[in-house]
Design an enzyme around this catalytic site. Structure first.
Site, PDB file in Angstrom:
ATOM      1  N   ASP A 136       0.811  -0.996  -0.468  1.00 38.00           N
ATOM      2  CA  ASP A 136       0.106  -0.140  -0.129  1.00 38.00           C
ATOM      3  C   ASP A 136       0.617   1.344  -0.195  1.00 38.00           C
ATOM      4  O   ASP A 136       1.688   1.454   0.998  1.00 38.00           O
ATOM      5  CB  ASP A 136      -0.580  -0.584   1.327  1.00 38.00           C
ATOM      6  N   ASP A 156      -3.199   4.162  -2.164  1.00 38.25           N
ATOM      7  CA  ASP A 156      -4.078   5.075  -1.464  1.00 38.25           C
ATOM      8  C   ASP A 156      -4.282   6.527  -2.361  1.00 38.25           C
ATOM      9  O   ASP A 156      -3.251   7.463  -2.463  1.00 38.25           O
ATOM     10  CB  ASP A 156      -3.138   4.884  -0.260  1.00 38.25           C
ATOM     11  N   GLU A 166      -6.336   3.897  -6.431  1.00 42.80           N
ATOM     12  CA  GLU A 166      -7.527   3.963  -4.839  1.00 42.80           C
ATOM     13  C   GLU A 166      -8.882   5.375  -6.280  1.00 42.80           C
ATOM     14  O   GLU A 166      -7.394   6.408  -6.093  1.00 42.80           O
ATOM     15  CB  GLU A 166      -7.580   4.330  -3.985  1.00 42.80           C
ATOM     16  N   HIS A 194     -11.477  -2.875   3.028  1.00 42.49           N
ATOM     17  CA  HIS A 194     -11.606  -2.800   3.667  1.00 42.49           C
ATOM     18  C   HIS A 194     -11.908  -1.415   4.344  1.00 42.49           C
ATOM     19  O   HIS A 194     -12.125  -0.989   5.966  1.00 42.49           O
ATOM     20  CB  HIS A 194      -9.990  -2.477   5.578  1.00 42.49           C
ATOM     21  N   ASP A 195     -12.909  -0.344   4.112  1.00 43.25           N
ATOM     22  CA  ASP A 195     -13.491  -0.013   4.395  1.00 43.25           C
ATOM     23  C   ASP A 195     -14.155   0.300   4.147  1.00 43.25           C
ATOM     24  O   ASP A 195     -15.601   1.225   4.000  1.00 43.25           O
ATOM     25  CB  ASP A 195     -13.233   1.111   3.119  1.00 43.25           C
TER      26      ASP A 195
HETATM   27  C1  GLC Z   1      -8.084   5.437   1.608  1.00 43.20           C
HETATM   28  C2  GLC Z   1      -8.060   4.200   2.664  1.00 43.20           C
HETATM   29  C3  GLC Z   1      -8.758   4.291   3.917  1.00 43.20           C
HETATM   30  C4  GLC Z   1      -7.674   5.231   5.089  1.00 43.20           C
HETATM   31  C5  GLC Z   1      -7.876   6.660   3.631  1.00 43.20           C
HETATM   32  C6  GLC Z   1      -6.710   7.570   4.651  1.00 43.20           C
HETATM   33  O1  GLC Z   1      -9.315   5.465   1.470  1.00 43.20           O
HETATM   34  O2  GLC Z   1      -8.277   2.758   2.042  1.00 43.20           O
HETATM   35  O3  GLC Z   1      -8.779   3.303   4.572  1.00 43.20           O
HETATM   36  O4  GLC Z   1      -8.819   5.952   5.658  1.00 43.20           O
HETATM   37  O5  GLC Z   1      -7.368   6.326   2.117  1.00 43.20           O
HETATM   38  O6  GLC Z   1      -5.514   7.041   4.400  1.00 43.20           O
END
Ligand code: GLC
Ligand code: CA
Length: 540
Positions: A97, A198, A248, A317-318
């Site tokens: 990540d 991310d 992402e 995980h979100d």
């Molecule tokens: C992304 C991650 C999430 C995190 C956010 C801030 O969306 O997947 O888990 O809280 O970024 O880093």
């Protein structure tokens, strides 16, 4: 010639909740090592590991205080090196990540930047003097409150898209970019195979004067015009080293997909957000199946004919567990609806990412009190609900249904006290259903969700049509039914799924009557309708 990641099956590991080997209640690197053979057996080709770097854990590792150090919670660099080696020996690749929209406020760069003056890190973050003694604008942060936080030492505000302990990096600073790029190269030298990047669509912010977009909480700092300049530089570095990349990309629409993942796109793949409802803060509305299905179709069509490659996912995980969010997690329907969702997404065009526990059909937890919640966004939301007059029960009902902690309860390996995850009380509650919902049970029962995933994975591996074949949508004029073909000159497969919980008549089934059903989630076949959550795969 396809790239390795186009034929691969991905598996996302949230290490804190995967497997604890030293019994401190936190999953660790050695836990991943211990379970590599489990992943191999499932058919996994690469794992994406969420952050295991040094972090004060305000946002569970997504607030990094040292990019090149492994957090003691998870183990050591030496153990990580063993993990890379052992995974590679099994032909499993490692994706790390990469969190480069922000750091922790405990990061050395930020601590220096706060000092202002003419130090080297001065412009590494986004600083703004007070305007009329207040925040520079009214924008809201994704995790609640203002995007601006005042820093006493520097006498200015800094910008944070997420929590206030996660200051955003300033991508206009060449020195900052240089440091980030060196860090990326350092990780590549450790022998890893790629990155999940991310929050990358947030690195560019809009003009501070633009009014806050209440309809879209992060609309002012999400996929903003001009982001391509930063992305091209990052992309050139990733391409130079030929590492796999999946960004992402909240806010990127299907119409813009090729700029991100086309032939000259920034990344190999992106996680689009149109089919899931990220940062959802209400649970009063059921899932809109039609929008869900249309989003999937839009992305399939946008990247068809070699225009790009999809990253396929239902969970991470979100977000809450997919069976609870999109299907039906009751005892009667969990297995059926888990299989229907599995078939829906696993056979689309693209690379599937399975989130830990999804393969055994884990479902949402019942969180009774805020003390059981860890996620910073949920805690902030709870506080604001209470402040605006909700009762504790009302607030907890919203939190329990929407919190991303639903995805983070420990992996259920067996029925023992702590589900085979640990011998000690874990950091987050274990779902009470672990007595019957666990890996041992799912492996023992040949009709389980686990075995269905294994079959889907095997089908993808045995039939190149699922990799390179065309996606062709078939309209059945029903919001609940989802039907598509995957075909090339070798074969033609038809997938037909009832995403809803009521029986649906379906005339099209008669057209498929002479075809062989090669996978289904009901035993006996009927020809005129699809039962609740029924899913069938036909081969012509
Ligand atoms: C992304 C991650 C999430 C995190 C956010 C801030 O969306 O997947 O888990 O809280 O970024 O880093
Ligand atoms: Ca541990």
């Amino acid at each position: 010639m396809s790239k390795w990641w186009q034929e691969a099956i991905g598996y996302q590991i949230y290490p804190r909740s995967f497997k604890d080997t030293n019994h401190d209640g936190l999953g660790d690197i050695n836990g991943i090592r211990e379970k590599l053979s489990y992943l191999k057996e499932l058919g996994v080709d690469f794992i994406w590991i969420t952050p295991i770097y040094e972090s004060p854990n305000v946002d569970n590792g997504y607030d990094i205080s040292d990019y090149c150090a492994i957090s003691a919670d998870f183990g050591t660099m030496a153990e990580f090196q063993c993990l890379v080696q052992e995974a590679h020996d099994l032909d499993i690749k490692i994706i790390m990540d990469l969190v480069i929209n922000h750091t922790s406020n405990q990061h050395y760069w930020f601590q220096e930047s706060r000092k202002g003056g003419d130090n080297d890190y001065r412009d590494f973050y986004i600083w703004h003097p007070p305007v009329d003694g207040k925040e520079p604008n009214d924008w809201h942060a994704i995790f609640g409150g203002s995007v601006w936080e005042y820093d006493d030492l520097r006498g200015e505000y800094y910008f944070h898209a997420f929590a206030k302990e996660q200051p955003d990096l300033n991508w206009d600073s060449p020195a900052m970019r240089q440091k980030i790029f060196e860090m990326i190269e350092w990780w590549i030298e450790q022998g890893i195979d790629g990155f999940r990047i991310d929050a990358i669509s947030h690195i560019k912010k809009d003009d501070w004067h633009r009014p806050f977009d209440f309809a879209d909480v992060n609309g002012n700092y999400k996929n903003i015009e001009g982001i391509d300049v930063y992305l091209k530089e990052l992309s050139a570095l990733l391409k130079k080293h030929q590492v796999m990349s999946v960004g992402e990309a909240n806010g990127v629409k299907a119409e813009e997909a090729t700029a991100w993942v086309g032939e000259h796109g920034y990344f190999d793949m992106i996680f689009e957000f149109e089919h899931i409802d990220l940062w959802r803060t209400r649970n009063d509305e059921g899932i809109d199946l039609l929008s869900f299905k249309n989003a999937l179709i839009r992305w399939q069509e946008a990247l068809a004919d070699g225009r790009g490659w999809n990253a396929l996912y239902m969970e991470n995980h979100d977000v809450p567990r997919s069976i609870s969010a999109f299907g039906n997690d009751s005892l009667a329907y969990r297995t059926l609806s888990g299989k229907a969702l599995a078939m829906t997404f696993m056979l689309l065009q693209g690379t599937p990412f399975i989130y830990q526990g999804q393969e055994i059909g884990m479902i949402n937890n019942q969180f009774e009190s805020i003390a059981q919640i860890d996620a910073v966004d949920s805690i902030n939301l709870y506080e604001s609900l209470i402040e605006t007059g909700a009762t504790i029960e009302e607030a907890m009902q919203v939190i329990s249904g929407t919190t991303r902690d639903n995805a983070r309860t420990p992996m259920q390996w067996d029925a023992s006290t702590f589900a085979g995850f640990s011998e000690k009380e874990p950091w987050l509650a274990i779902n009470e259903n672990k007595n019957w919902l666990n890996v041992v049970e799912e492996q023992r029962n040949s009709a389980s969700i686990y075995h269905f995933y294994k079959q889907l994975i095997a089908l993808r591996k045995e039939n190149p049509t699922f990799i390179n074949g065309k996606f062709h949508y078939i309209e059945l004029n029903s919001a609940h039914l989802f039907c598509y073909e995957r075909k090339d000159d070798q074969a033609c497969f038809t997938i037909v799924v009832n995403l809803g919980g009521t029986e649906q008549t379906c005339d099209y089934l008669s057209a498929l009557q002479n075809q062989e059903i090669i996978l289904a989630n009901y035993e006996e076949d009927v020809t005129d309708c699809l039962r609740p959550y029924e899913a069938r795969l036909y081969r012509k």
